[in-house]
Design an enzyme around this catalytic site. Structure first.
Site, short mmCIF file in Angstrom:
data_model
loop_
_atom_site.label_atom_id
_atom_site.label_comp_id
_atom_site.label_asym_id
_atom_site.label_seq_id
_atom_site.Cartn_x
_atom_site.Cartn_y
_atom_site.Cartn_z
N HIS A 89 20.12 -0.52 2.39
CA HIS A 89 20.44 -0.81 0.99
C HIS A 89 20.84 -2.26 0.82
O HIS A 89 21.41 -2.88 1.72
CB HIS A 89 21.57 0.10 0.47
CG HIS A 89 22.83 0.05 1.27
ND1 HIS A 89 22.99 0.75 2.43
CD2 HIS A 89 24.00 -0.62 1.07
CE1 HIS A 89 24.21 0.52 2.92
NE2 HIS A 89 24.83 -0.32 2.12
N HIS A 113 22.99 -4.71 -1.88
CA HIS A 113 23.93 -4.78 -3.01
C HIS A 113 23.47 -5.89 -3.94
O HIS A 113 23.10 -6.98 -3.48
CB HIS A 113 25.33 -5.16 -2.52
CG HIS A 113 25.94 -4.19 -1.56
ND1 HIS A 113 26.95 -3.32 -1.91
CD2 HIS A 113 25.71 -3.94 -0.24
CE1 HIS A 113 27.31 -2.60 -0.87
NE2 HIS A 113 26.57 -2.96 0.17
#
Ligand code: 5GP
Length: 139
Positions: free
Chosen positions: A103, A105
């Site tokens: 992932h 941010h």
């Protein structure tokens, strides 16, 4: 390298087993709001296919995710009229990673304003409002 755990939180979000505030998705990627936002509009971008992080991702997964990161960074900056955008990404526990599904941010930023400390649950109504602003900026 440790094997991918299909029961990590983001895999459960992808399968719809736990709720999330989705902002954008395409065939290969999903963007949703972070529940402990370190800045207003803090969101996460993930591939829909399994990989732990940058270290085991394929170039196709990285290309798809980065394209969505750029799309969401532009939308989040516009939605909040921010001065800039911070992109963060961590690999393995020693690198600061807590959830083991790749992932990125995306955090809208303002001159002179620090990120909030990690680990504080956000206000769900406010997060939903921020998600709506970002969705509108994508249109
Ligand atoms: P990292 O692995 O990059 O250190 O951090 C994982 C991020 O996932 C943190 O910013 C944390 O707030 C976020 N997070 C952890 N659990 C959940 C969850 O259940 N839902 C959402 N939307 N975000 C989460």
């Amino acid at each position: 390298m440790t094997a991918y755990d299909p029961d990590n939180i983001f895999a459960k979000i992808l399968r719809g087993e736990i709720p999330s505030t989705r902002v954008y998705e395409d065939d290969e990627t999903l963007a949703f709001m972070d529940i402990m936002p370190r800045a207003d509009g803090h969101l996460l971008v993930i591939p829909k296919t399994p990989c732990r992080n940058v270290l085991d991702a394929t170039s196709d997964q990285l290309a798809a995710v980065m394209s969505t990161v750029q799309k969401l960074a532009r939308a989040a900056k516009a939605a909040f009229d921010a001065d800039g955008v911070t992109i963060q990404q961590f690999n393995e526990a020693a690198g600061g990673q807590e959830v083991f599904h790749l992932h990125f941010h995306v955090l809208p930023r303002f001159e002179g304003v620090s990120m909030r400390p990690p680990g504080n649950m956000g206000d769900f109504d406010l997060i939903a409002e921020h998600a709506e602003k970002i969705r509108a900026a994508l249109d």
